[in-house]
Write an enzyme that holds these catalytic residues in place. Structure first.
Site, short mmCIF file in Angstrom:
data_model
loop_
_atom_site.label_atom_id
_atom_site.label_comp_id
_atom_site.label_asym_id
_atom_site.label_seq_id
_atom_site.Cartn_x
_atom_site.Cartn_y
_atom_site.Cartn_z
N HIS A 144 0.88 -1.18 0.00
CA HIS A 144 0.00 0.00 0.00
C HIS A 144 0.91 1.23 0.00
O HIS A 144 1.65 1.44 0.95
CB HIS A 144 -0.89 -0.03 1.24
CG HIS A 144 -1.95 1.03 1.23
ND1 HIS A 144 -3.05 0.97 0.41
CD2 HIS A 144 -2.07 2.18 1.93
CE1 HIS A 144 -3.80 2.03 0.61
NE2 HIS A 144 -3.23 2.79 1.52
N ASP A 185 0.63 5.10 -0.19
CA ASP A 185 -0.24 6.27 -0.22
C ASP A 185 0.38 7.31 -1.16
O ASP A 185 1.53 7.71 -0.98
CB ASP A 185 -0.42 6.84 1.19
CG ASP A 185 -1.31 5.94 2.04
OD1 ASP A 185 -2.35 5.49 1.51
OD2 ASP A 185 -0.98 5.67 3.21
N ASP A 227 -8.13 1.01 1.76
CA ASP A 227 -7.90 1.99 2.83
C ASP A 227 -8.79 3.23 2.77
O ASP A 227 -8.68 4.07 3.65
CB ASP A 227 -6.42 2.41 2.77
CG ASP A 227 -5.99 3.17 4.02
OD1 ASP A 227 -6.56 2.92 5.09
OD2 ASP A 227 -5.08 4.03 3.92
N HIS A 274 -6.91 9.14 -1.34
CA HIS A 274 -7.64 9.04 -0.06
C HIS A 274 -6.94 9.67 1.14
O HIS A 274 -7.44 9.52 2.27
CB HIS A 274 -8.04 7.58 0.22
CG HIS A 274 -6.90 6.63 0.46
ND1 HIS A 274 -6.47 5.74 -0.48
CD2 HIS A 274 -6.11 6.43 1.53
CE1 HIS A 274 -5.47 5.02 0.01
NE2 HIS A 274 -5.23 5.41 1.24
ZN LIG Z 1 -3.82 4.58 2.49
#
Ligand SMILES: [Zn+2]
Length: 1009
Positions: free
Chosen positions: A265, A267, A377, A581
């Protein structure tokens, strides 16, 4: 037998930490280092390697926050290592940049290059080795681009920190180089270490009364007994031999099946800026590719076309290696969106474009179409999503975030998720409750224990690999997967693709339960409001894009003007990236939001120019007069939707002073503003019905203490409601000098360190009070709401979402209703009783709450509140400070469709420009069939794309006409590929007749003649 289990466990653990871990490397010796610190922003390898590198020693401090230091590392593989067997050992560089104890991705990281500039691998905590092919006597020569990223999250105490902005982060070095060695890994000890780790992890999860638990314990004890603590290397095979029988016992026939998917993951921005994410992707992906070279079974899934696009632009060699593995089916593009976006706030067209841009990229670059939407997420999921997923040609949906709910537990892990229009999507929540698994015994046991579908289905997905800040899978995790493929007491683990998981899960669970409506996250409710400038940037950009596409399409059709495909695509990509996000939700560091605001300003400039160019083309060279363009899908001031013309004449509303306040009145409404600048009466002149309850004024600013227990920028806690004040006192209430066609009152207030100036305006032709609220905001940890009590008895209220709306209860009967105390709405909310309703529309706020209470007179007051501003102090201590302008409209509306009209009208104002009347290129005769986008096709064929939806929530029919010669009209999916003809009833001379089910989303492709 005497009971001594605890003692044995302690003995095994000490043997591992004191004997085995130190024996993982048989020998090591320091390498020679020199360093060059980049003055400011990162530079490419070719530029770095030509700099003046200075000698550098282990133990020395390096790296200011957000800085980059290049280390040139050289040496020779010791000659004496020739005595070691090649099969049992492996030569590696071992790096410790000064790693902190916390997780990888939140601190120092490095990317390793060979002297030719080829990327080898990354170094991070828990993955800090670089394989070396040179044998004894061979030369070692690499460059490490080391990023000294500060640990913004630190210990997650949510204290304000200055390190999230390069300007305030300081310049003192923050890392101390601990190790830069050439080292010899002992493969046998490493394998033994992995055997023990898996068995220990499994044993801890098994019930103490099982024979299996005792067998594992005794085998581990026997291993310790048999091995020589002074010669771990020499007795490692002996130890492994003792453990082999317990590792060989197969899984129970009914063991839970885990499909493990390699993942990282990353971001796209969060506690680091976008520019660092680009480097994070390079680091993680190079780790993945290196691991793939060594393990043919390793499969890795990565979402976000944007991250691949960054590799293509900034790391073309790495991208080619990714492409090879993607075509091979091992580096798996998953999800199909441009980024893992928020799904509460992006508009309908934007969510459609996330999938259009993402899937098109993967199909173009790799010939692969992801069928799963992958959003582990994001902070809750809109009830519009199932239909959008299906309309993009996708089939499956994955998240695990709802496991973060504070109050209620979702009853399902595998289910059909049903959207507002009835579309169902096969959905999975990994019961492991993490997207960063290391495949530990604890996590695997948790997946099996929590899986809610047991007895009906028996398979779940586990994404493994360090994540959030990247890192990805490690060789240790692959070793864990290998050992748990079939191991008594453990779930069975197999590495496969997300697609393989979904196909297996779907086939094995033909009648899954159904969850209808939004997947509301009972957490992070502040993300609808934090960082208001990022919110308004998104909303304005979405509407400018819509206008730009509409008028550019009209200009191409009417005048043959060139359609600005590339400019519009670039603007969309910026907007889609900022919907990530942690950006749009306002949960990033200051740096991220500064860049987002700058990029929105650039988008605005670009699109204003695109629009101006299109309008100039439409006006032609001899434009004499002036017209107004209406980009709204509804008529405004007598100008039909999507056309240009002259505004209809209307009489100016009347204004009368009234006891220090004013009465504003047009032909439709009578509005009373009192001497405090509050809305004390709103009467529909048609029916005489008063909307404001006696003694409960509207337009009240309310200021609340906003000190969440944790996650400041993310969370509004329920307890905020218990500490608030109403800002009733006005500094001034005065009439604004008369404008044409409207009357307005200006109200100023001051509180704390902040001031507010409001303009309350009534136009001639609208039954609506327009409120523009300018706040110079200098509070900290406060929440500002704008409140409107209405004399309306509503059990539920509608909020606009993508391509429709949802109703939420206004009461708190159940724990699910009570937990929904702050909600997301797009352009409008609507509360009504049969035949009478009120709509509150906004131009840039998303956070709302709608509740109700019974008055002394027995009537019901429905309270509608917009959340205007917060000022959280983590992770951006300066969040939301400064001037903000919000536009709100309040109107009495008979039904939900008029609320939608008010929302469009507020967000798509008329635009005055030179020219003559322009006829619309597309017209919908039925107001419930709302056209959301008009553009030219992505394939640049010149075909026109029209996206529309049913907006009232009931089946309807109507004609859609095209204002240009056309050959054929087809229904397509969001990717503009022909799809089943579901909505078109018949073709007519000037268009089509459609029948739409409630909230149906339709894309039409019109081939021009
Ligand atoms: Zn995230």
């Amino acid at each position: 037998m005497h009971e001594n289990t605890a003692l044995i466990r302690a003995r095994i653990r000490r043997f591992v930490s004191e004997r085995i871990t130190p024996a993982l490397y048989r020998s090591s010796s320091p390498l020679t280092m020199s360093a060059w610190e980049v003055p400011d922003e990162p530079v490419p390898f070719a530029e770095a390697m030509n700099q003046d590198f200075q000698p550098f020693e282990t133990g020395t401090l390096w790296g200011k926050p957000w800085g980059t230091t290049w280390f040139h590392v050289t040496g020779v593989v010791p000659e004496e290592w020739s005595r070691f067997n090649n099969l049992d050992t492996r030569t590696e560089i071992l790096v410790d940049l000064g790693f902190l104890s916390g997780q990888s991705g939140f601190q120092a990281e490095g990317l390793v290059y060979d002297p030719q500039g080829r990327i080898v691998k990354a170094v991070e905590p828990f993955n800090n080795y670089v394989p070396i092919t040179a044998g004894p006597g061979g030369v070692v020569d690499v460059y490490i681009e080391a990023a000294s990223n500060p640990d913004v999250g630190s210990d997650w105490s949510f204290q304000p920190t200055a390190v999230g902005d390069k300007a305030t982060a300081g310049t003192d070095p923050i890392y101390r180089m601990r190790r830069m060695d050439i080292a010899l890994l002992d493969r046998r000890v490493w394998q033994l270490d992995r055997d023990i780790w898996t068995l220990l992890g499994l044993m801890e999860e098994l019930s103490a009364d099982l024979p299996r638990t005792a067998e594992i314990l005794r085998a581990l004890e026997a291993m310790v007994d048999a091995m020589d603590p002074d010669d771990v290397s020499g007795t490692a095979e002996l130890g492994r031999g003792i453990l082999a029988p317990v590792l060989a016992l197969p899984a129970y026939a009914s063991a839970h099946r885990v499909v493990a998917v390699g993942h990282a993951h990353i971001d796209s921005a969060w506690l680091w800026p976008v520019r660092e994410t680009i480097r994070k992707c390079a680091r993680t992906f190079s780790n993945v590719l290196q691991l793939m070279d060594e393990d043919p079974n390793f499969i890795f899934a990565c979402s976000s076309a944007q991250q691949y696009a960054w590799m293509k632009e900034h790391y073309p060699q790495l991208f080619e290696r990714i492409r090879e593995r993607a075509i091979e089916g091992r580096f798996v593009p998953v999800g199909g969106m441009w980024v893992e976006s928020d799904t509460n706030m992006p508009g309908g067209e934007a969510l459609a474009r996330q999938l259009l841009a993402g899937k098109s990229f993967f199909m173009r670059e790799f010939g692969v179409e992801p069928l799963e939407v992958w959003l582990p997420d994001s902070f809750g999921y809109t009830a519009a999503f199932p239909q959008i997923v299906a309309a993009a040609g996708s089939k499956y949906f994955l998240t695990q975030k709802i496991s973060w709910n504070e109050t209620n537990t979702m009853p399902h892990h595998t289910f059909n998720w049903e959207g507002i229009d009835g579309t169902r999507v096969f959905t999975h929540f990994p019961p492991v409750d993490t997207y960063n698994s290391v495949l530990s015994g604890e996590e695997l046991a948790r997946a099996q224990r929590q899986y809610a579908e047991k007895g009906a289905s028996n398979v779940s997905l586990v994404p493994f690999g360090y994540g959030d800040g990247g890192g990805g899978p490690t060789r240790e995790m692959l070793a864990a997967a290998e050992r748990t493929e079939s191991l008594e007491g453990s779930p069975r683990v197999s590495i496969a693709t997300p697609r393989a998981f979904f196909e297996t899960a779907e086939a094995s669970y033909p009648h899954p339960p159904v969850w209808s409506g939004e997947l509301y996250l009972e957490f992070h409710r502040g993300t609808y409001t934090s960082q208001a400038k990022t919110k308004s940037g998104n909303r304005r950009s979405e509407h400018l894009l819509r206008e730009a596409e509409l008028w550019a399409t009209a200009a191409t059709i009417r005048t043959g003007a060139e359609y600005p495909y590339d400019r519009i695509e670039r603007a969309w990509q910026t907007v889609l990236l900022n919907q990530f996000h942690d950006i749009l939700p306002g949960s990033s560091i200051a740096w991220v939001h500064q860049v987002a605001e700058e990029s929105y300003a650039a988008v605005r400039e670009e699109l204003d120019d695109v629009i101006a160019t299109a309008l100039a083309a439409l006006a032609g060279p001899d434009a004499g007069g002036s017209v107004v363009y209406n980009p709204s899908p509804f008529p405004v001031s007598g100008i039909p939707a999507f056309s240009a013309g002259v505004r209809a004449e209307a009489s100016t509303p009347r204004v009368t002073p009234n006891g220090g306040g004013f009465v504003l009145e047009n032909d439709a409404v009578r509005i009373e503003i009192d001497s405090r600048g509050l809305l004390v009466s709103l009467v529909d002149l048609g029916t005489g019905r008063e909307a404001v309850p006696a003694g409960e004024p509207g337009n009240v600013l309310q200021l609340f203490r906003d000190t969440p227990t944790q996650w400041d920028a993310w969370d509004i806690d329920e307890h905020y409601q218990r500490n608030g004040v109403e800002l009733l006192d006005a500094d001034s209430v005065e009439l604004v000098p008369e404008g044409t066609g409207s009357v307005a009152v200006r109200v100023t207030r001051s509180f704390g360190a902040s001031t507010v100036s409001q303009e309350l305006r009534l136009d001639a032709d609208e039954p609506t009070l327009h409120i523009s609220t300018s706040v110079d905001w200098h509070e900290r940890q406060k929440l500002l709401k704008l409140a409107f009590p209405f004399d309306v008895h509503a059990d539920r209220a509608a909020s606009e979402i993508q391509f429709g709306h949802i109703y939420r209860p206004t009461h708190v009967n159940t724990s699910w209703d009570a937990a929904r105390f702050e909600t997301c709405a797009h352009r409008w909310v609507f509360a009504a009783e049969p035949g009478f309703g009120v709509a509150v529309a906004n131009d840039s706020t998303y956070g709302h709450d709608i509740g109700r209470r019974t008055r002394a007179d027995g009537g019901t007051t429905t309270m509608v509140r917009e959340s205007l501003l917060r000022a959280p102090t983590f992770p951006d201590p300066t969040a939301d400070q400064g001037v903000h302008v919000f536009h709100t409209s309040v109107g009495i509306t008979p039904d939900v469709l008029s609320a939608a009209e008010a929302g469009y009208r507020l967000n798509l104002p008329l635009r005055e420009a030179p020219g003559a009347a322009v006829a619309p290129v597309v017209t919908s005769e039925n107001p419930a069939i709302v056209i959301e986008a008009v553009k030219l096709a992505e394939d640049r064929s010149g075909d026109v794309i029209v996206r529309l939806y049913e907006a009232r929530g009931s089946k309807t029919t109507g004609a859609v006409a095209f204002g240009f010669p056309f050959a054929e009209v087809t229904e397509t999916d969001i990717l503009e590929r022909a799809s089943r003809r579901l909505a078109i009833d018949s073709n007519s001379e000037d268009g089509v007749r459609l029948t739409l089910r409630a909230f149906q989303l339709v894309t039409l492709r019109i081939a021009r003649r």
